[in-house]
Write an enzyme that holds these catalytic residues in place. Sequence first.
Site, PDB file in Angstrom:
ATOM      1  N   GLU A  82       0.838  -1.194   0.000  1.00 52.12           N
ATOM      2  CA  GLU A  82       0.000   0.000   0.000  1.00 52.12           C
ATOM      3  C   GLU A  82       0.875   1.246   0.000  1.00 52.12           C
ATOM      4  OE1 GLU A  82      -3.961  -1.827   2.214  1.00 52.12           O
ATOM      5  OE2 GLU A  82      -2.754  -0.339   3.261  1.00 52.12           O
ATOM      6  N   HIS A 139      -8.686  10.232   2.622  1.00 51.36           N
ATOM      7  CA  HIS A 139      -8.331   9.124   1.727  1.00 51.36           C
ATOM      8  C   HIS A 139      -8.537   9.601   0.297  1.00 51.36           C
ATOM      9  CE1 HIS A 139      -8.049   5.173  -0.065  1.00 51.36           C
ATOM     10  NE2 HIS A 139      -7.809   4.641   1.124  1.00 51.36           N
ATOM     11  N   ARG A 169      -1.110   8.982   1.518  1.00 51.00           N
ATOM     12  CA  ARG A 169      -2.459   9.483   1.265  1.00 51.00           C
ATOM     13  C   ARG A 169      -2.535  11.000   1.247  1.00 51.00           C
ATOM     14  NH1 ARG A 169      -5.644   5.177   5.209  1.00 51.00           N
ATOM     15  NH2 ARG A 169      -5.365   3.370   3.848  1.00 51.00           N
ATOM     16  N   HIS A 216     -11.167  10.395   6.257  1.00 53.92           N
ATOM     17  CA  HIS A 216     -11.072   8.955   6.451  1.00 53.92           C
ATOM     18  C   HIS A 216     -10.610   8.564   7.850  1.00 53.92           C
ATOM     19  CE1 HIS A 216     -10.620   4.794   5.263  1.00 53.92           C
ATOM     20  NE2 HIS A 216      -9.341   4.789   5.598  1.00 53.92           N
ATOM     21  N   ARG A 260      -1.518   9.297   8.829  1.00 53.26           N
ATOM     22  CA  ARG A 260      -1.400   7.867   9.133  1.00 53.26           C
ATOM     23  C   ARG A 260      -0.873   7.070   7.942  1.00 53.26           C
ATOM     24  NH1 ARG A 260      -4.922   3.347   8.509  1.00 53.26           N
ATOM     25  NH2 ARG A 260      -6.565   4.677   7.679  1.00 53.26           N
TER      26      ARG A 260
END
Length: 511
Positions: free
Chosen positions: A115, A234, A281, A342, A377
Amino acid sequence: MRTDVLVIGSGIAGLSFAIKIAQARPESSVTVLTKSSNDTCNTAQAQGGIAVVLDRVRDSFEQHVQDTLKAGRGLNDRKVVEMVVSQAPERLSELISWGTSFDADKEGGLALGLEGGHSQRRIVHHKDLTGLELERKLLKKAASLANIIFTDKYFVIDLLLEENCNKTCTGVKVLDKTSRQQINISSRVTFLATGGSGMIFQNTTNPSVATADGVAMAVRAGARVSNMNFIQFHPTALFEEGKHPLFLLSEAVRGFGAYIVNHNGNRFLFKTDTRGELATRDIVSEAIVRELKTSGESHAFLDCRHLNFEAFQNEFPTIVAYCQRIGLNLKTDLIPIVPAAHYQCGGIDVDQNARTSISNLFASGECANTGLHGANRLASNSLLEALVYSHQAFESVVQELDEIKEPKNEIQPEILTWEHEADDEIIESLRQRLNEVMTYDLVHASGKRDKKEALEQLEELKDIIDHYPPFNTGTTAFYELRNMVCTAIIILDQAIDHHSKMRKNLPDPVM
């Protein structure tokens, strides 16, 4: 009502803590409160997975630490990052021992996904519904323990504090949504696992229960809260006009090879970051918003047309099914996307044992500010964080529970009567006003003056809620609105303070 340990929230943070306490202390009562049903939570919505270093040849704890620090712009607490990352394999083993299933690779080991922001493959997952698998297995495990009691449809209004002492929590005041009574519940230990605040925002991927309840009640009780301005958006929420919340398109889709393109079909992320679609992100969201401002369009696109459809469908069955349901064919169609709120990176301040600044009150999961995430994050660190901090809280509580005296709260129920019936339409219109104010641009792109003007609008909303009698209906909708406006004000207050501190190069404030 009395209980030894009171858990507010039934996601991964609340359930893993409740299970461990119940197993270690079978003579103690553990009550889990939820304002909806026990399977309605952010955890059940999580698509990606859990970041765990398992391949010690290509990967290492230090690489995971560095990826986390880089994603958080260096505003993380390194000691916390090291603690969380190093515990990951053990916490994963516990989940597996409780029956959780994860995807396997061709050799029979755990399949590791990639990711954005991760330098190595380290995401353990269950197709694109990891959170749902976790929630189901944790609920099943909790149900097998006789001393865990689930109480649904109980909305927590406020924390109860010891008389003449504002620093000891003795339980909560709740609204029984079925009987319409307000009841006090006494507890030796109260554990907040209330999730995030996404429903404050114009666009969000969070479920409808994410109304910032834990943060708001903690602030009213005098707990320290910080970093609330670090709201992660997000980049790939599926854009649908008029829908709230939006459907999430997992980070792992880009890890699988999907592209982000504009209305001309051109990839544009490499102009911002050499990692392109695999940047973090915050970087991808910022690039999309900038592209939309330039083009005047309402959304960008996720392009999966070049991918092997059968392999993609096997990996992301939930996403394929949803797209098909709304008429999108991923073999031929682009998926419209927009950044959406998000994850709440800040929250109620806790130490490494999940203790808040109020005695006998603990917090874990998205409502807590642990120091792990910093300003942004890293993907798939949140489920891990919840597991680790709930474990840390368990180790403290299980040793101290006998030393905590049973509180002496009055338990008289209050049957609610109102002069005015709840006006759901007016409350909904105020929520829409809140959503219109709370946008990506306001939090992450606007200047101090715009934030202050928005703050004045929020203060007007708060004044209406606090002083205009027809809105004080005592319903869940009213209390959720109160919590969201309270938290939105904190977010903007801390965003303004952060803006000022950044200009002066001073440390962030703590509220």
